[in-house]
Design a protein around this motif. Structure first.
Motif, PDB file in Angstrom:
ATOM      1  N   CYS A 146      45.085 -68.316 -24.238  1.00  0.00           N
ATOM      2  CA  CYS A 146      46.533 -68.110 -24.087  1.00  0.00           C
ATOM      3  C   CYS A 146      46.927 -66.821 -24.798  1.00  0.00           C
ATOM      4  CB  CYS A 146      47.295 -69.295 -24.671  1.00  0.00           C
ATOM      5  SG  CYS A 146      47.020 -70.806 -23.733  1.00  0.00           S
ATOM      6  N   ALA A 147      46.919 -65.737 -24.056  1.00  0.00           N
ATOM      7  CA  ALA A 147      47.255 -64.445 -24.652  1.00  0.00           C
ATOM      8  C   ALA A 147      48.672 -64.024 -24.303  1.00  0.00           C
ATOM      9  CB  ALA A 147      46.263 -63.386 -24.182  1.00  0.00           C
ATOM     10  N   ALA A 148      49.360 -64.839 -23.517  1.00  0.00           N
ATOM     11  CA  ALA A 148      50.722 -64.460 -23.105  1.00  0.00           C
ATOM     12  C   ALA A 148      51.671 -64.525 -24.287  1.00  0.00           C
ATOM     13  CB  ALA A 148      51.200 -65.396 -22.001  1.00  0.00           C
TER      14      ALA A 148
ATOM     15  N   GLY B  83      44.023 -69.641 -28.783  1.00  0.00           N
ATOM     16  CA  GLY B  83      45.400 -69.149 -28.834  1.00  0.00           C
ATOM     17  C   GLY B  83      45.444 -67.783 -29.487  1.00  0.00           C
TER      18      GLY B  83
ATOM     19  N   VAL C 180      54.763 -65.811 -24.688  1.00  0.00           N
ATOM     20  CA  VAL C 180      55.733 -66.685 -24.000  1.00  0.00           C
ATOM     21  C   VAL C 180      57.034 -66.693 -24.792  1.00  0.00           C
ATOM     22  CG1 VAL C 180      56.121 -69.025 -23.148  1.00  0.00           C
ATOM     23  CG2 VAL C 180      53.790 -68.122 -23.287  1.00  0.00           C
ATOM     24  N   SER C 181      58.123 -66.549 -24.104  1.00  0.00           N
ATOM     25  CA  SER C 181      59.415 -66.582 -24.790  1.00  0.00           C
ATOM     26  C   SER C 181      59.633 -67.982 -25.368  1.00  0.00           C
ATOM     27  CB  SER C 181      60.509 -66.244 -23.771  1.00  0.00           C
ATOM     28  OG  SER C 181      61.757 -66.414 -24.384  1.00  0.00           O
ATOM     29  N   ASP C 182      59.999 -68.043 -26.654  1.00  0.00           N
ATOM     30  CA  ASP C 182      60.162 -69.363 -27.276  1.00  0.00           C
ATOM     31  C   ASP C 182      61.391 -70.090 -26.752  1.00  0.00           C
ATOM     32  OD1 ASP C 182      57.887 -69.320 -28.931  1.00  0.00           O
ATOM     33  OD2 ASP C 182      58.884 -67.856 -30.230  1.00  0.00           O
TER      34      ASP C 182
ATOM     35  N   ARG D  98      48.507 -76.646 -36.243  1.00  0.00           N
ATOM     36  CA  ARG D  98      49.740 -77.157 -35.627  1.00  0.00           C
ATOM     37  C   ARG D  98      49.601 -77.320 -34.132  1.00  0.00           C
ATOM     38  NH1 ARG D  98      52.898 -73.359 -37.551  1.00  0.00           N
ATOM     39  NH2 ARG D  98      53.333 -72.283 -35.594  1.00  0.00           N
ATOM     40  N   LYS D  99      48.941 -76.369 -33.488  1.00  0.00           N
ATOM     41  CA  LYS D  99      48.892 -76.400 -32.026  1.00  0.00           C
ATOM     42  C   LYS D  99      47.710 -77.215 -31.510  1.00  0.00           C
ATOM     43  CE  LYS D  99      51.601 -72.424 -31.196  1.00  0.00           C
ATOM     44  NZ  LYS D  99      52.377 -71.953 -30.074  1.00  0.00           N
TER      45      LYS D  99
ATOM     46  N   THR E  80      46.209 -66.654 -19.893  1.00  0.00           N
ATOM     47  CA  THR E  80      47.623 -66.311 -19.698  1.00  0.00           C
ATOM     48  C   THR E  80      47.860 -64.924 -20.284  1.00  0.00           C
ATOM     49  OG1 THR E  80      48.509 -67.183 -21.785  1.00  0.00           O
ATOM     50  CG2 THR E  80      48.282 -68.744 -19.950  1.00  0.00           C
TER      51      THR E  80
ATOM     52  N   PRO F  28      58.746 -74.839 -23.175  1.00  0.00           N
ATOM     53  CA  PRO F  28      57.523 -75.602 -23.446  1.00  0.00           C
ATOM     54  C   PRO F  28      56.525 -74.712 -24.169  1.00  0.00           C
ATOM     55  CG  PRO F  28      57.672 -75.009 -21.115  1.00  0.00           C
ATOM     56  CD  PRO F  28      58.980 -74.624 -21.746  1.00  0.00           C
ATOM     57  N   ASP F  29      55.703 -75.320 -25.022  1.00  0.00           N
ATOM     58  CA  ASP F  29      54.621 -74.567 -25.672  1.00  0.00           C
ATOM     59  C   ASP F  29      53.359 -74.810 -24.848  1.00  0.00           C
ATOM     60  OD1 ASP F  29      52.438 -73.745 -27.289  1.00  0.00           O
ATOM     61  OD2 ASP F  29      53.782 -73.788 -29.029  1.00  0.00           O
ATOM     62  N   ILE F  30      52.987 -73.803 -24.075  1.00  0.00           N
ATOM     63  CA  ILE F  30      51.907 -73.964 -23.099  1.00  0.00           C
ATOM     64  C   ILE F  30      50.580 -74.226 -23.805  1.00  0.00           C
ATOM     65  CG2 ILE F  30      50.644 -72.782 -21.244  1.00  0.00           C
ATOM     66  CD1 ILE F  30      53.475 -71.269 -20.893  1.00  0.00           C
ATOM     67  N   LEU F  31      50.349 -73.483 -24.880  1.00  0.00           N
ATOM     68  CA  LEU F  31      49.102 -73.653 -25.641  1.00  0.00           C
ATOM     69  C   LEU F  31      49.006 -75.091 -26.158  1.00  0.00           C
ATOM     70  CD1 LEU F  31      46.618 -72.450 -27.088  1.00  0.00           C
ATOM     71  CD2 LEU F  31      48.147 -71.690 -28.903  1.00  0.00           C
TER      72      LEU F  31
ATOM     73  N   LYS G 289      48.759 -72.192 -37.674  1.00  0.00           N
ATOM     74  CA  LYS G 289      49.010 -72.350 -36.240  1.00  0.00           C
ATOM     75  C   LYS G 289      47.877 -73.100 -35.563  1.00  0.00           C
ATOM     76  CE  LYS G 289      51.478 -69.248 -34.712  1.00  0.00           C
ATOM     77  NZ  LYS G 289      51.974 -67.927 -34.418  1.00  0.00           N
TER      78      LYS G 289
HETATM   79  O1  C5P Z   1      53.895 -70.114 -31.815  1.00  0.00           O
HETATM   80  P1  C5P Z   1      53.469 -68.764 -31.386  1.00  0.00           P
HETATM   81  O2  C5P Z   1      54.312 -68.207 -30.282  1.00  0.00           O
HETATM   82  O3  C5P Z   1      53.297 -67.769 -32.493  1.00  0.00           O
HETATM   83  O4  C5P Z   1      51.985 -69.011 -30.810  1.00  0.00           O
HETATM   84  C1  C5P Z   1      51.300 -68.034 -30.122  1.00  0.00           C
HETATM   85  C2  C5P Z   1      50.312 -68.667 -29.214  1.00  0.00           C
HETATM   86  O5  C5P Z   1      50.888 -69.730 -28.487  1.00  0.00           O
HETATM   87  C3  C5P Z   1      49.824 -67.705 -28.149  1.00  0.00           C
HETATM   88  O6  C5P Z   1      48.502 -68.081 -27.792  1.00  0.00           O
HETATM   89  C4  C5P Z   1      50.789 -67.956 -27.003  1.00  0.00           C
HETATM   90  O7  C5P Z   1      50.225 -67.585 -25.756  1.00  0.00           O
HETATM   91  C5  C5P Z   1      51.005 -69.429 -27.117  1.00  0.00           C
HETATM   92  N1  C5P Z   1      52.335 -69.879 -26.708  1.00  0.00           N
HETATM   93  C6  C5P Z   1      52.466 -70.648 -25.583  1.00  0.00           C
HETATM   94  N2  C5P Z   1      53.684 -71.128 -25.218  1.00  0.00           N
HETATM   95  C7  C5P Z   1      54.774 -70.864 -25.969  1.00  0.00           C
HETATM   96  C8  C5P Z   1      54.672 -70.086 -27.125  1.00  0.00           C
HETATM   97  C9  C5P Z   1      53.427 -69.603 -27.463  1.00  0.00           C
HETATM   98  O8  C5P Z   1      51.460 -70.888 -24.905  1.00  0.00           O
HETATM   99  N3  C5P Z   1      55.963 -71.337 -25.591  1.00  0.00           N
END
Ligand code: C5P
Length: 403
Positions: A271-273, A322, A275-277, A340-341, A193, A303-306, A337
């Motif tokens: 997951c390098a995107a 991540g 992503v807007s929280d 957590r993830k 991503t 959603p938290d894609i990771l 992190k």
């Molecule tokens: O929680 P945080 O945003 O700091 O985590 C960063 C990692 O989580 C990155 O790899 C980012 O691509 C992924 N991410 C995600 N979906 C989100 C928020 C972050 O996949 N909603």
């Protein structure tokens, strides 16, 4: 090592064209099949007859030749190869490549190819150092074109400096590296991503962030170069699609999640995107008017894609990586992190404004796994990507499950 590999060699018009004859011989000695395109300029330095004799194949010269097109059309010519090599790559041909020209058979084949391209530049040193040539090379590199040389040395014109075409041996090594390096991730599927997400406020406004997508795109390219079948799910960026990668463009986090789930199963997800929280809880269907009080913007969590990929049960990628963009306590926060993830590795980078990492070309990262923390030196985002892709290949080779 090059047994059965098909190489399309494009010979442009430069004094170094004579070295292309040696190159054909050495590539064939190693088992490669070499088909050649000779430009009009190239044919002034080496004859079609010498090229045909050494390659053992017909030489293609003319975009509008009925016999050439009848035997093998220019599209087919550019795709039937496993790798396209341009040697010598003159300043003129590099400029035409950078600008997407299709004004002769060589340029047309280069524009039409879906294969990797390796160029061996050869020109006078002033031409090489000219900002126009350097800008063209930067454009080509960003599109994934590989380069070997040029070397520094005496030039045919009597000057000394960079611009001499790499020797045949060096070009053969670059070709072998390409195919050798092509092995470690071949047969593997990767999901990457990249970029920011855009979260609609109304049909014309959105919430976003400053991510350029450079790091994620570079990782997708690096994995593809190591032979992986890569799906890049990218938010809006100004970047060109990396060569050899299938790109799914999305705007919002919810679209990114759907595209990622649709790309499974994969061996590795990165997951390098950024992503807007959050997203506006109720995006308006009509543009919000400026009359009256400033609108309240209620937000909902994205959603938290990771985390969702990590929790995908039997569809969970074998390796999930991540990113953690932090402005303080970079390693401690990244370790937290990781836990957590539920991912396997975290690439942590310091994105405090002084580092210039966001939007810049360099990155200073730490690779954090359950067992260790590695501090990598500051490198270009391309080099970070290559090192990460090599680590992924090592990890998967060590016997982890296949998608
Ligand atoms: O929680 P945080 O945003 O700091 O985590 C960063 C990692 O989580 C990155 O790899 C980012 O691509 C992924 N991410 C995600 N979906 C989100 C928020 C972050 O996949 N909603």
């Amino acid at each position: 090592m090059l047994n059965g590999k098909r190489i399309l060699l494009i010979i442009a018009g430069g004094i170094a064209a004579y070295k292309a004859l040696e190159l054909i011989r050495r590539l064939r000695e190693r088992g490669a099949a070499v088909r050649c395109v000779l430009t009009g300029g190239g044919a002034r330095f080496v004859t079609p007859l010498s090229v045909a004799s050494l390659s053992g194949d017909k030489v293609y010269t003319d975009l509008f030749s009925l016999t050439d097109e009848a035997e093998m059309g220019h599209i087919e010519l550019s795709r039937a190869a496993d790798l396209v090599v341009v040697a010598p790559a003159t300043a003129d041909l590099l400029a035409r490549m950078a600008h997407g020209r299709a004004d002769d058979l060589a340029a047309t084949a280069l524009l039409a190819t879906d294969k990797s391209v390796l160029v061996a530049p050869a020109m006078n040193l002033r031409m090489w150092l000219n900002p126009a040539t350097q800008a063209n090379m930067a454009t080509l590199a960003a599109r994934g074109v590989l380069t070997v040389g040029p070397n520094e040395g005496d030039m045919a014109c009597g000057e000394y400096g960079p611009g001499r075409m790499a020797e045949a041996d060096e070009i053969v090594s670059a070709v072998e590296n390409f195919f050798g390096a092509g092995a470690p991730l071949s047969g593997r599927r990767a999901l990457v991503t990249s970029g920011p997400t855009h979260e609609a406020i109304d049909p014309v406004r959105y919430l976003a962030n400053r991510s350029s997508g450079k790091q994620g795109h570079a990782i997708a390219l690096a994995c593809a170069r190591l032979g992986a079948e890569v799906t890049l799910v990218s938010g809006p960026t100004a970047l060109a699609d990396p060569a050899g990668v299938s790109v799914v463009r999305i705007e919002s986090a919810e679209e990114m999640l759907a595209a990622c789930m649709a790309a499974l199963p994969v061996d590795v997800a990165v997951c390098a995107a950024a992503v807007s929280d959050w997203r506006p809880a109720s995006p308006r269907e009509q543009k919000i008017k400026k009359d009256g009080a400033a609108p309240e913007l209620a937000l909902a969590e994205n959603p938290d894609i990771l985390a969702d990929l990590c929790a995908a049960g039997n569809r969970r990628p074998g390796l999930v990586v991540g990113f953690a963009a932090e402005t303080e306590s970079v390693v401690d926060n990244a370790r937290a992190k990781l836990a957590r993830k539920g991912c396997d590795w975290i690439v942590a980078n310091d994105v405090s404004p002084a580092t210039g990492a966001i939007g810049g070309d360099d990155n200073t990262v730490h690779l954090i796994t359950a067992e260790s923390v590695e501090d990598w030196p500051t490198m270009s985002k391309g080099a970070v990507a290559e090192r990460l892709a090599a680590r992924i290949a090592e990890h998967l080779k060590a016997g982890k499950n296949r998608a």
